[in-house]
Enzyme design. Sequence first.
Site, short mmCIF file in Angstrom:
data_model
loop_
_atom_site.label_atom_id
_atom_site.label_comp_id
_atom_site.label_asym_id
_atom_site.label_seq_id
_atom_site.Cartn_x
_atom_site.Cartn_y
_atom_site.Cartn_z
N SER A 43 -38.54 3.89 -33.98
CA SER A 43 -37.89 3.85 -35.29
C SER A 43 -38.43 2.75 -36.19
O SER A 43 -38.25 2.82 -37.41
CB SER A 43 -36.37 3.66 -35.12
OG SER A 43 -36.09 2.50 -34.37
N ASP B 297 -30.09 -3.32 -40.49
CA ASP B 297 -28.99 -2.72 -39.74
C ASP B 297 -28.93 -3.38 -38.36
O ASP B 297 -29.60 -4.40 -38.15
CB ASP B 297 -29.18 -1.19 -39.67
CG ASP B 297 -30.43 -0.77 -38.89
OD1 ASP B 297 -31.00 -1.60 -38.17
OD2 ASP B 297 -30.81 0.41 -38.99
N HIS C 212 -32.88 -2.98 -36.96
CA HIS C 212 -34.14 -2.95 -37.70
C HIS C 212 -34.22 -4.03 -38.79
O HIS C 212 -33.22 -4.36 -39.40
CB HIS C 212 -34.32 -1.57 -38.34
CG HIS C 212 -34.21 -0.44 -37.38
ND1 HIS C 212 -33.03 0.23 -37.18
CD2 HIS C 212 -35.12 0.10 -36.54
CE1 HIS C 212 -33.22 1.16 -36.26
NE2 HIS C 212 -34.47 1.10 -35.84
#
Length: 360
Positions: free
Chosen positions: A40, A325, A328
């Site tokens: 991600s 978040d 990340h």
Amino acid sequence: MGSGRCCDYVMKMMYLLLCLILLHGHAKASSPAMYVFGDSLADVGNNNHITFSLLKANFPHNGIDYPGHKATGRFSNGNNSVDFLADYLGLPSPPPYLSIKSNANKTQAFLNGLNFASGGAGVFDSTNQDHCLSFNQQINYYSSVFTTLAQQLGSTEAENHLSKSIFTFVIGSNDIFAYDPDKTKLTTQQYAQSMVSTLQGQLKTLYNLGARKFLFVGTGPIGCCPSQRAKSKTNDCNAVTDNLSTQYNKGASSLLNQLKSSLTGFSYSFFDTFSSLMQCIQNPASYGFTEIKAACCGLGNMNAKLACIPLSSYCSDRKKYMFWDPYHPTEIAAALLASTAVNGAPPLVFPINGMQLSAI
């Protein structure tokens, strides 16, 4: 000038420099394209196309600072590290592989570079299985790209193109998050060794499919991300997680050095994300950060109990936050890290940096 005013001045100058970096081009590309593999931290939208995946970021407030203020599938308030890596190397950020339509000019699209990264992916196939493209699945997709290029261009021209291209890797964090000594019956050292052993076969496969320039982004101090800190009553970093990250990085960098010695034409650059980000965590004011523990966007304690979703609250000044978040980095943190990976020097990036790798 007083020390406080001097510090403010330095911070403003650093911020101005970074803004200039973000707004302007960096270099004329030495490499023709970039091919990205990872999780991600590097996904630019592949998971948008995986119907069964719950690991997506194609909704607000993600992308709030992206051009057009739209959620693209990046787990970020704006661009992610791969976008910046490509930009700093003078290349366009490659599109998600799964977005390439069947009726498109695939050969040209493949030549321009592709991003296979998928949120949730790990070195192991079992990591977030059925919710992402595993690293091996990403390699399988790339293998089909290699075959198409060889058929359309001829093996010699295809291999020449790929040998000059940059192959970027951002992988390993999810395997570390998934570590459970009760289930694996492995120590952190044994688990890290298993990760590196698996990685070895994967990198060799890509070498056999034309890859020659390997830009490897090591895992960061992920025990210090909000999701891990929130598990501590004192909001401290998770020492076990950070220790495993360190061991994996040592193994991966050693592996790359071994491959360079044994494989003809193999070149690499290893970015020590762990040490680079720890510098920011230990001295945040020097990098313009005022919040290094809590997430900008999320819910619950430290905004770390739930991911950034439309119902989440989010901070007004993302440039002051290290984490977007629970897992990340913010766009500004990603830009700083990518800049070091491309233009930095040992010991943070070795044996050469990304720009030097591109120029080979």
